[in-house]
Design a protein around this motif. Structure first.
Motif, PDB file in Angstrom:
ATOM      1  N   ARG A 251       0.802  -1.217   0.000  1.00 17.38           N
ATOM      2  CA  ARG A 251       0.000   0.000   0.000  1.00 17.38           C
ATOM      3  C   ARG A 251       0.838   1.271   0.000  1.00 17.38           C
ATOM      4  O   ARG A 251       0.313   2.364   0.206  1.00 17.38           O
ATOM      5  CB  ARG A 251      -0.957  -0.013   1.196  1.00 17.38           C
ATOM      6  N   ASP A 252       2.115   1.109  -0.220  1.00 13.76           N
ATOM      7  CA  ASP A 252       2.994   2.258  -0.372  1.00 13.76           C
ATOM      8  C   ASP A 252       3.095   2.574  -1.866  1.00 13.76           C
ATOM      9  O   ASP A 252       3.611   1.765  -2.643  1.00 13.76           O
ATOM     10  CB  ASP A 252       4.373   1.927   0.204  1.00 13.76           C
ATOM     11  N   ILE A 253       2.597   3.728  -2.268  1.00 14.10           N
ATOM     12  CA  ILE A 253       2.521   4.075  -3.691  1.00 14.10           C
ATOM     13  C   ILE A 253       3.911   4.079  -4.337  1.00 14.10           C
ATOM     14  O   ILE A 253       4.082   3.617  -5.467  1.00 14.10           O
ATOM     15  CB  ILE A 253       1.815   5.431  -3.887  1.00 14.10           C
ATOM     16  N   GLU A 254       4.900   4.595  -3.621  1.00 13.26           N
ATOM     17  CA  GLU A 254       6.249   4.638  -4.192  1.00 13.26           C
ATOM     18  C   GLU A 254       6.811   3.233  -4.362  1.00 13.26           C
ATOM     19  O   GLU A 254       7.409   2.910  -5.387  1.00 13.26           O
ATOM     20  CB  GLU A 254       7.162   5.485  -3.302  1.00 13.26           C
ATOM     21  N   GLU A 255       6.646   2.382  -3.350  1.00 12.20           N
ATOM     22  CA  GLU A 255       7.133   1.011  -3.458  1.00 12.20           C
ATOM     23  C   GLU A 255       6.424   0.273  -4.585  1.00 12.20           C
ATOM     24  O   GLU A 255       7.041  -0.489  -5.339  1.00 12.20           O
ATOM     25  CB  GLU A 255       6.914   0.279  -2.127  1.00 12.20           C
ATOM     26  N   ALA A 256       5.094   0.494  -4.719  1.00  6.18           N
ATOM     27  CA  ALA A 256       4.307  -0.173  -5.757  1.00  6.18           C
ATOM     28  C   ALA A 256       4.549   0.426  -7.134  1.00  6.18           C
ATOM     29  O   ALA A 256       4.099  -0.111  -8.137  1.00  6.18           O
ATOM     30  CB  ALA A 256       2.822  -0.106  -5.409  1.00  6.18           C
ATOM     31  N   ARG A 257       5.255   1.574  -7.178  1.00  9.19           N
ATOM     32  CA  ARG A 257       5.578   2.280  -8.432  1.00  9.19           C
ATOM     33  C   ARG A 257       4.320   2.685  -9.183  1.00  9.19           C
ATOM     34  O   ARG A 257       4.209   2.542 -10.395  1.00  9.19           O
ATOM     35  CB  ARG A 257       6.501   1.420  -9.293  1.00  9.19           C
ATOM     36  N   ILE A 258       3.365   3.217  -8.446  1.00  5.55           N
ATOM     37  CA  ILE A 258       2.135   3.731  -9.043  1.00  5.55           C
ATOM     38  C   ILE A 258       2.251   5.245  -9.136  1.00  5.55           C
ATOM     39  O   ILE A 258       2.342   5.934  -8.121  1.00  5.55           O
ATOM     40  CB  ILE A 258       0.905   3.331  -8.210  1.00  5.55           C
ATOM     41  N   MET A 259       2.221   5.745 -10.370  1.00  3.52           N
ATOM     42  CA  MET A 259       2.415   7.169 -10.587  1.00  3.52           C
ATOM     43  C   MET A 259       1.166   7.862 -11.105  1.00  3.52           C
ATOM     44  O   MET A 259       1.059   9.087 -11.026  1.00  3.52           O
ATOM     45  CB  MET A 259       3.580   7.400 -11.556  1.00  3.52           C
TER      46      MET A 259
ATOM     47  N   TRP B 244      -7.562   1.599  -2.781  1.00  6.92           N
ATOM     48  CA  TRP B 244      -6.934   2.107  -4.000  1.00  6.92           C
ATOM     49  C   TRP B 244      -7.849   3.063  -4.756  1.00  6.92           C
ATOM     50  O   TRP B 244      -7.370   3.955  -5.466  1.00  6.92           O
ATOM     51  CB  TRP B 244      -6.462   0.953  -4.885  1.00  6.92           C
ATOM     52  N   LEU B 245      -9.151   2.910  -4.595  1.00  4.25           N
ATOM     53  CA  LEU B 245     -10.064   3.912  -5.168  1.00  4.25           C
ATOM     54  C   LEU B 245      -9.841   5.275  -4.518  1.00  4.25           C
ATOM     55  O   LEU B 245      -9.875   6.309  -5.195  1.00  4.25           O
ATOM     56  CB  LEU B 245     -11.518   3.472  -4.997  1.00  4.25           C
ATOM     57  N   GLN B 246      -9.614   5.277  -3.203  1.00  5.75           N
ATOM     58  CA  GLN B 246      -9.334   6.541  -2.531  1.00  5.75           C
ATOM     59  C   GLN B 246      -8.028   7.145  -3.013  1.00  5.75           C
ATOM     60  O   GLN B 246      -7.932   8.364  -3.240  1.00  5.75           O
ATOM     61  CB  GLN B 246      -9.288   6.343  -1.020  1.00  5.75           C
ATOM     62  N   GLN B 247      -7.007   6.309  -3.191  1.00 11.87           N
ATOM     63  CA  GLN B 247      -5.735   6.812  -3.728  1.00 11.87           C
ATOM     64  C   GLN B 247      -5.943   7.406  -5.119  1.00 11.87           C
ATOM     65  O   GLN B 247      -5.350   8.434  -5.464  1.00 11.87           O
ATOM     66  CB  GLN B 247      -4.693   5.688  -3.788  1.00 11.87           C
ATOM     67  N   ALA B 248      -6.797   6.744  -5.901  1.00 15.23           N
ATOM     68  CA  ALA B 248      -7.075   7.226  -7.258  1.00 15.23           C
ATOM     69  C   ALA B 248      -7.774   8.582  -7.227  1.00 15.23           C
ATOM     70  O   ALA B 248      -7.442   9.486  -8.005  1.00 15.23           O
ATOM     71  CB  ALA B 248      -7.930   6.203  -8.002  1.00 15.23           C
ATOM     72  N   LEU B 249      -8.732   8.731  -6.346  1.00 14.01           N
ATOM     73  CA  LEU B 249      -9.419  10.023  -6.206  1.00 14.01           C
ATOM     74  C   LEU B 249      -8.434  11.110  -5.790  1.00 14.01           C
ATOM     75  O   LEU B 249      -8.503  12.250  -6.274  1.00 14.01           O
ATOM     76  CB  LEU B 249     -10.553   9.910  -5.192  1.00 14.01           C
ATOM     77  N   ASP B 250      -7.514  10.752  -4.917  1.00 11.27           N
ATOM     78  CA  ASP B 250      -6.539  11.732  -4.428  1.00 11.27           C
ATOM     79  C   ASP B 250      -5.530  12.142  -5.494  1.00 11.27           C
ATOM     80  O   ASP B 250      -4.826  13.145  -5.323  1.00 11.27           O
ATOM     81  CB  ASP B 250      -5.778  11.150  -3.218  1.00 11.27           C
ATOM     82  N   MET B 251      -5.450  11.384  -6.585  1.00 13.68           N
ATOM     83  CA  MET B 251      -4.505  11.710  -7.654  1.00 13.68           C
ATOM     84  C   MET B 251      -5.046  12.748  -8.639  1.00 13.68           C
ATOM     85  O   MET B 251      -4.311  13.204  -9.522  1.00 13.68           O
ATOM     86  CB  MET B 251      -4.129  10.442  -8.424  1.00 13.68           C
ATOM     87  N   ALA B 252      -6.291  13.113  -8.509  1.00 13.50           N
ATOM     88  CA  ALA B 252      -6.912  14.068  -9.449  1.00 13.50           C
ATOM     89  C   ALA B 252      -6.519  15.491  -9.070  1.00 13.50           C
ATOM     90  O   ALA B 252      -7.361  16.302  -8.664  1.00 13.50           O
ATOM     91  CB  ALA B 252      -8.419  13.888  -9.450  1.00 13.50           C
ATOM     92  N   ILE B 253      -5.248  15.809  -9.224  1.00  9.53           N
ATOM     93  CA  ILE B 253      -4.697  17.080  -8.740  1.00  9.53           C
ATOM     94  C   ILE B 253      -4.224  18.004  -9.860  1.00  9.53           C
ATOM     95  O   ILE B 253      -3.808  19.132  -9.601  1.00  9.53           O
ATOM     96  CB  ILE B 253      -3.518  16.821  -7.788  1.00  9.53           C
ATOM     97  N   HIS B 254      -4.298  17.538 -11.101  1.00 11.68           N
ATOM     98  CA  HIS B 254      -3.749  18.320 -12.221  1.00 11.68           C
ATOM     99  C   HIS B 254      -4.818  19.277 -12.760  1.00 11.68           C
ATOM    100  O   HIS B 254      -5.800  18.842 -13.362  1.00 11.68           O
ATOM    101  CB  HIS B 254      -3.255  17.383 -13.325  1.00 11.68           C
ATOM    102  N   LYS B 255      -4.616  20.551 -12.545  1.00 10.49           N
ATOM    103  CA  LYS B 255      -5.647  21.540 -12.872  1.00 10.49           C
ATOM    104  C   LYS B 255      -6.010  21.541 -14.349  1.00 10.49           C
ATOM    105  O   LYS B 255      -7.164  21.800 -14.706  1.00 10.49           O
ATOM    106  CB  LYS B 255      -5.187  22.929 -12.427  1.00 10.49           C
ATOM    107  N   ASP B 256      -5.050  21.285 -15.216  1.00  6.97           N
ATOM    108  CA  ASP B 256      -5.347  21.282 -16.645  1.00  6.97           C
ATOM    109  C   ASP B 256      -5.442  19.861 -17.197  1.00  6.97           C
ATOM    110  O   ASP B 256      -5.433  19.647 -18.412  1.00  6.97           O
ATOM    111  CB  ASP B 256      -4.308  22.081 -17.434  1.00  6.97           C
ATOM    112  N   GLY B 257      -5.547  18.864 -16.323  1.00  9.85           N
ATOM    113  CA  GLY B 257      -5.709  17.485 -16.760  1.00  9.85           C
ATOM    114  C   GLY B 257      -7.161  17.174 -17.065  1.00  9.85           C
ATOM    115  O   GLY B 257      -8.058  17.992 -16.842  1.00  9.85           O
ATOM    116  N   TYR B 258      -7.418  15.978 -17.578  1.00 15.98           N
ATOM    117  CA  TYR B 258      -8.783  15.525 -17.806  1.00 15.98           C
ATOM    118  C   TYR B 258      -9.365  15.043 -16.477  1.00 15.98           C
ATOM    119  O   TYR B 258      -8.890  14.054 -15.909  1.00 15.98           O
ATOM    120  CB  TYR B 258      -8.820  14.390 -18.817  1.00 15.98           C
ATOM    121  N   ALA B 259     -10.372  15.751 -15.976  1.00 18.91           N
ATOM    122  CA  ALA B 259     -10.982  15.444 -14.672  1.00 18.91           C
ATOM    123  C   ALA B 259      -9.919  15.407 -13.577  1.00 18.91           C
ATOM    124  O   ALA B 259     -10.057  14.685 -12.594  1.00 18.91           O
ATOM    125  CB  ALA B 259     -11.750  14.124 -14.728  1.00 18.91           C
ATOM    126  N   GLY B 260      -8.871  16.191 -13.774  1.00 20.13           N
ATOM    127  CA  GLY B 260      -7.785  16.262 -12.799  1.00 20.13           C
ATOM    128  C   GLY B 260      -6.687  15.242 -13.014  1.00 20.13           C
ATOM    129  O   GLY B 260      -5.715  15.197 -12.253  1.00 20.13           O
TER     130      GLY B 260
END
Length: 416
Positions: A311-319, A353-369
């Motif tokens: 559950r460590d995003i860096e260890e799991a290499r999820i970007m 992991w759904l919560q982690q996914a929601l938390d990744m929507a941080i890019h202001k000019d991205g698609y839906a973040g």
């Protein structure tokens, strides 16, 4: 009782957030879909059509079904005008698979025998035979084309076409048998690992490697026409994969991505659909069910339950958040395994992991973040709409989590 109530309230809040994110994605995909050159289900326009049809059913909005129909019409026009990329990921095999699935799901009405049967000779002639390359590759080679032939074999109303699909599929099985390196009770297939470095070996992944062969053979073995031709090879392939389990406890993954021809294993694998334990685990699970091998099923569950602890995003290499190597893809696989087994650990991990996914929507000019990370020779962040890496795949994963009905779109990733 209080803890259960708190969990229920938390789940309701998360579902509300997911629904809001889904509506953002829909607003974008109602506009940004017309300039997609490729037609394949994973990185082309038909994957976006799948989103629109499933969203239409989920929200009971006819406008999305209309957009989906427009996309399918434009795909047929492109093929008629000479579009000739055959692959599942980007081309005709994937597009035709998506059209057949839409008909199977009663989203569209058409005579697929008449429409799609005309593509068969071209796709059969596109089957690769040069074993120096990744001829069996799921995304770009024979396994992807074979997955389309299997879907048509299962659905066609024509005896003649069914016979043709049987012949095509037996041809693929024969090529896998001819090229397998069999030692004792194991089978493996050699391919390019890093083309630029001329590194060759045995890829275990679901996207490009032996897990996709195992998964495909298991799907074929469900049918009496292919069982005898596949069952031994299926057992040998699963035996090879199991032999590659890390001996060391220092690795957080159970399996490497690949093994070189000099028997060197790659280092710790990421947590993702494309490479690593999740794709291997669900393929072993499918094989175990088809083979009625309870021990193999237990081993698959051990691998997948081990993955719930990562559950460590860096260890799991999820970007990023996409299906291929992102957090929604991880969540969707755990959600699938919960439906398969009803084991709470898979549901709880999917929600994490759904919560982690929601938390990744941080890019202001991205698609839906959301931005999608792409490595390789030209690394960087990109906006992407496709199913494999972009927001149409994210939207489909959210629909599968929220909907009261079953969805079949994830068969295009060899999950469902």
């Amino acid at each position: 009782m209080f803890r259960q109530l708190l969990s229920l309230l938390s789940s309701m809040v998360k579902n509300s957030q997911l629904l809001s994110k889904l509506e953002e994605i829909n607003a974008i995909l109602q506009v940004d879909y017309k300039d997609i050159d490729n037609i394949g289900v994973l990185t082309g326009s038909t994957g976006i059509a799948l989103f629109h049809f499933y969203y239409s059913k989920f929200k009971q909005q006819e406008i999305n079904a209309s957009i989906g129909s427009d996309i399918i019409s434009s795909v047929v026009q492109k093929i008629n005008k000479g579009y000739h990329m055959p692959t599942f990921c980007t081309g005709i095999a994937g597009a035709a698979w998506a059209i057949e699935l839409l008909r199977e799901e009663d989203f569209i009405e058409l005579d697929s025998d008449a429409l799609l049967g005309n593509l068969d000779d071209f796709l059969e002639s596109s089957l690769q035979v040069d074993k120096r390359y990744n001829f069996y590759d799921f995304l770009h080679g024979n396994i992807g084309i074979g997955l389309y032939f299997l879907k048509r074999y299962e659905n066609t109303a024509s005896t003649e076409l069914k016979s043709n699909y049987k012949r095509y599929l037996l041809k693929i099985i024969s090529k896998l048998q001819e090229t397998a390196l069999i030692k004792g009770n194991t089978a493996k297939w050699e391919s390019n690992l890093i083309f630029s470095e001329k590194l060759r070996g045995y890829n275990l992944s679901l996207s490009h490697g032996i897990s996709s062969i195992t998964n495909f053979l298991a799907r074929l073995a469900e049918h009496s026409d292919f069982k005898d031709a596949t069952i031994t090879l299926l057992q040998q392939a699963t035996n090879y994969i199991l032999q590659q389990h890390y001996d060391s406890v220092t690795s957080t993954s159970c399996f490497p991505d690949w093994i070189t021809t000099t028997n060197e294993k790659s280092k710790n694998a990421r947590l993702a659909w494309c490479y690593g334990d999740l794709g291997i685990g669900i393929s072993l699970w499918r094989a175990g069910k088809i083979l009625s091998d309870q021990e193999l099923c237990k081993k698959a569950l051990t691998v997948l339950k081990h993955s719930t602890k990562r559950r460590d995003i860096e260890e799991a290499r999820i970007m990023d958040a996409g299906l291929c190597h992102g957090s929604y893809g991880v969540a969707h696989i755990f959600n699938y395994m919960y439906k398969e087994t009803q084991e709470p650990v898979f549901k709880e991990t999917a929600i994490y992991w759904l919560q982690q996914a929601l938390d990744m929507a941080i890019h202001k000019d991205g698609y839906a973040g959301y931005y999608q990370w792409r490595g390789g020779d030209n690394p960087g962040w990109r906006k992407e709409v496709n199913l494999l890496e972009g927001i149409s795949g994210i939207g489909l994963a959210i629909i599968s989590h929220l909907a009261s009905f079953e969805t079949k779109w994830d068969e295009c990733l060899m999950i469902g």
